[in-house]
Design a protein around this motif. Structure first.
Motif, PDB file in Angstrom:
ATOM      1  N   GLU A   1      65.742  14.248  86.306  1.00 50.04           N
ATOM      2  CA  GLU A   1      64.281  14.700  86.522  1.00 50.04           C
ATOM      3  C   GLU A   1      63.797  14.820  88.123  1.00 50.04           C
ATOM      4  OE1 GLU A   1      59.848  14.164  84.749  1.00 50.04           O
ATOM      5  OE2 GLU A   1      61.564  12.722  84.215  1.00 50.04           O
ATOM      6  N   ILE A   2      63.470  15.882  88.462  1.00 51.78           N
ATOM      7  CA  ILE A   2      62.845  15.876  89.986  1.00 51.78           C
ATOM      8  C   ILE A   2      61.830  15.051  90.121  1.00 51.78           C
ATOM      9  CG2 ILE A   2      62.025  17.174  91.807  1.00 51.78           C
ATOM     10  CD1 ILE A   2      63.552  19.608  90.526  1.00 51.78           C
ATOM     11  N   GLN A   3      61.985  13.979  91.088  1.00 48.82           N
ATOM     12  CA  GLN A   3      60.906  13.266  91.597  1.00 48.82           C
ATOM     13  C   GLN A   3      60.390  13.734  93.288  1.00 48.82           C
ATOM     14  OE1 GLN A   3      61.657   9.057  92.714  1.00 48.82           O
ATOM     15  NE2 GLN A   3      60.339   8.770  91.231  1.00 48.82           N
TER      16      GLN A   3
ATOM     17  N   PRO B   1      62.572  11.107 100.669  1.00 48.52           N
ATOM     18  CA  PRO B   1      62.625  12.334 100.463  1.00 48.52           C
ATOM     19  C   PRO B   1      62.447  12.666  99.014  1.00 48.52           C
ATOM     20  CG  PRO B   1      64.795  11.809 100.906  1.00 48.52           C
ATOM     21  CD  PRO B   1      63.883  10.612 101.129  1.00 48.52           C
ATOM     22  N   PRO B   2      62.414  14.092  98.482  1.00 50.51           N
ATOM     23  CA  PRO B   2      62.384  14.238  96.931  1.00 50.51           C
ATOM     24  C   PRO B   2      63.833  14.055  96.318  1.00 50.51           C
ATOM     25  CG  PRO B   2      61.393  16.222  98.206  1.00 50.51           C
ATOM     26  CD  PRO B   2      61.902  14.896  99.285  1.00 50.51           C
ATOM     27  N   LYS B   3      64.025  13.525  95.185  1.00 47.97           N
ATOM     28  CA  LYS B   3      65.478  13.468  94.505  1.00 47.97           C
ATOM     29  C   LYS B   3      65.268  13.712  93.038  1.00 47.97           C
ATOM     30  CE  LYS B   3      64.624   8.518  93.788  1.00 47.97           C
ATOM     31  NZ  LYS B   3      65.297   7.175  93.913  1.00 47.97           N
ATOM     32  N   LYS B   4      66.571  13.528  92.512  1.00 50.90           N
ATOM     33  CA  LYS B   4      66.511  13.549  90.848  1.00 50.90           C
ATOM     34  C   LYS B   4      66.965  12.279  90.798  1.00 50.90           C
ATOM     35  CE  LYS B   4      69.025  18.203  90.059  1.00 50.90           C
ATOM     36  NZ  LYS B   4      70.418  18.640  89.645  1.00 50.90           N
ATOM     37  N   LEU B   5      65.708  11.982  89.550  1.00 53.26           N
ATOM     38  CA  LEU B   5      65.701  10.678  89.122  1.00 53.26           C
ATOM     39  C   LEU B   5      66.846  10.677  87.818  1.00 53.26           C
ATOM     40  CD1 LEU B   5      64.681   7.830  89.198  1.00 53.26           C
ATOM     41  CD2 LEU B   5      62.714   8.580  87.692  1.00 53.26           C
ATOM     42  N   ILE B   6      67.830   9.881  87.927  1.00 50.27           N
ATOM     43  CA  ILE B   6      68.668   9.747  86.669  1.00 50.27           C
ATOM     44  C   ILE B   6      68.257   8.763  85.556  1.00 50.27           C
ATOM     45  CG2 ILE B   6      71.129   9.571  86.036  1.00 50.27           C
ATOM     46  CD1 ILE B   6      71.715  10.280  88.925  1.00 50.27           C
ATOM     47  N   SER B   7      68.258   9.348  84.429  1.00 49.24           N
ATOM     48  CA  SER B   7      67.970   8.434  83.073  1.00 49.24           C
ATOM     49  C   SER B   7      69.261   8.687  82.149  1.00 49.24           C
ATOM     50  CB  SER B   7      66.854   8.598  82.502  1.00 49.24           C
ATOM     51  OG  SER B   7      66.879  10.055  82.098  1.00 49.24           O
TER      52      SER B   7
ATOM     53  N   SER C   1      67.063  18.795  98.879  1.00 52.47           N
ATOM     54  CA  SER C   1      66.924  17.505  99.826  1.00 52.47           C
ATOM     55  C   SER C   1      68.259  17.200 100.613  1.00 52.47           C
ATOM     56  CB  SER C   1      66.466  16.425  99.053  1.00 52.47           C
ATOM     57  OG  SER C   1      65.277  16.594  98.361  1.00 52.47           O
ATOM     58  N   PHE C   2      69.203  18.015 100.592  1.00 49.71           N
ATOM     59  CA  PHE C   2      70.398  17.702 101.497  1.00 49.71           C
ATOM     60  C   PHE C   2      69.917  17.603 103.075  1.00 49.71           C
ATOM     61  CE2 PHE C   2      74.186  19.214 103.974  1.00 49.71           C
ATOM     62  CZ  PHE C   2      75.117  18.439 103.371  1.00 49.71           C
ATOM     63  N   GLY C   3      70.617  16.721 103.496  1.00 53.98           N
ATOM     64  CA  GLY C   3      70.316  16.369 104.978  1.00 53.98           C
ATOM     65  C   GLY C   3      69.037  15.577 105.107  1.00 53.98           C
ATOM     66  N   LEU C   4      68.239  15.337 104.066  1.00 48.47           N
ATOM     67  CA  LEU C   4      67.112  14.387 104.229  1.00 48.47           C
ATOM     68  C   LEU C   4      67.492  13.017 103.988  1.00 48.47           C
ATOM     69  CD1 LEU C   4      64.287  16.581 102.814  1.00 48.47           C
ATOM     70  CD2 LEU C   4      65.064  16.470 105.253  1.00 48.47           C
TER      71      LEU C   4
END
Length: 319
Positions: free
Chosen positions: A28-30, A43-49, A127-130
């Motif tokens: 889920e995108i955070q 930075p924004p990221k994908k939160l894994i569950s 968010s690649f590079g952030l």
């Protein structure tokens, strides 16, 4: 075969990666975050569950492994089953399991599986590079704060105007000239008001004559023009196709009869259900519905999981 690497690859592209017989990793995108207490920016990221209830094979992981290893689909299924068996043994022996670049598992006192996602990888390609960083707080020296306070103890100097006794007649001459100017301005204003009043009266008289001419001309028209019919194009003819790339999946079935039965059940319950054609894995997917935005699809998915189907998942694809 180590399948951890292939799970990590799929998490970049998909929101749900199922490991048959073990569970599913969901993303889920955070949004970007600022931790005020630590002056840190993330930075924004994908939160894994992780969901232990989703164990059915959707073919995604097995097909990816088969292509990467250039082997058969059946061999990939066997490799996944073997890896899952080793994971379960490690959990029974050590009460803990580490899946590289994905997260760690721990069995609690009631034998429930607790998942903690890894913070080392950001699977959001946007968010690649952030990277996260810390912005130190601005500190002032005591000497700088004292410089900001300005104390003025100098004696106040009072200005006393100089008295002049000569040439007082110039003052009275200036007052007289100013009075003449004000009188002239007032007279000019009155004159302009009179001109404007007369202009308005003339315009009203002209308008009355024009209206009389118009009425007179109206009575002498014997053959009026034919009525003009305007065709207005209906808005329905210009409906643009709205793309709906977000789909809430109820399940994928090997037997088409089962898929048709679930589809009719969802339609009867009021969903805008859809049945998709058979996919490359030989399965018939059934959807609760398709949506134009991620937020709408996510809302329906969460409601369905809480009420009736904890195995519902989100598919992002232009059908």
């Amino acid at each position: 075969m180590n399948i951890e690497h292939y799970i990590s690859q799929l998490l970049y592209r998909y929101q749900c990666v199922t490991v048959p017989g073990f569970g599913a990793f969901l993303t889920e995108i955070q949004s970007a975050q600022w931790v005020e207490s630590a002056n840190s920016f993330y930075p924004p990221k994908k939160l894994i569950s992780f969901n232990t209830n989703i164990k059915n094979n959707d073919g995604l992981l097995a097909n990816h492994i088969a292509r990467a290893e250039k082997t058969s689909y059946e061999y990939a299924i066997s490799a996944i089953q073997y890896q899952v068996l080793n994971w379960k043994k490690e959990l029974e022996q050590n009460r803990a399991l580490m899946v590289k670049n994905v997260g760690s598992f721990v069995l609690n006192a009631t034998d429930n599986l607790i998942f903690t996602p890894s913070e080392q990888k950001n699977y959001l390609t946007a968010s690649f590079g952030l990277s996260s960083f810390i912005a130190p707080a601005v500190k002032r020296d005591a000497s700088e704060e004292q410089d900001l306070v300005v104390i003025d103890d100098r004696e106040v100097i009072a200005l006393v105007p100089e008295e002049r006794t000569g040439r007082s007649y110039l003052k009275y001459a200036a007052i007289f000239i100013l009075g003449l100017g004000l009188a002239g301005t007032a007279a000019y204003t009155v004159y302009n008001n009179q001109i404007e009043t007369q202009t308005v009266l003339v315009e009203k008289a002209v308008q009355k004559k024009i209206q009389a001419k118009i009425q007179e001309a109206t009575f002498f028209i014997k053959t009026p023009m034919a009525p003009v019919t305007l065709s207005v194009k209906s808005d329905k003819e210009e409906v643009k196709e709205v793309k709906m790339p977000y789909h809430v999946v109820a399940g994928a079935f090997r037997d088409e009869k089962n898929a048709e039965q679930i589809y009719k059940k969802l339609v009867k319950e009021g969903y805008n259900a859809r049945r998709l054609e058979i996919n490359k894995h030989g399965l018939y997917p059934v959807l609760y519905g398709s949506f134009a935005t991620y937020a709408e699809a996510q809302k329906v998915k969460n409601e369905v999981r809480e009420s009736e189907n904890p195995d519902a998942w989100l598919l992002v694809e232009s059908l």
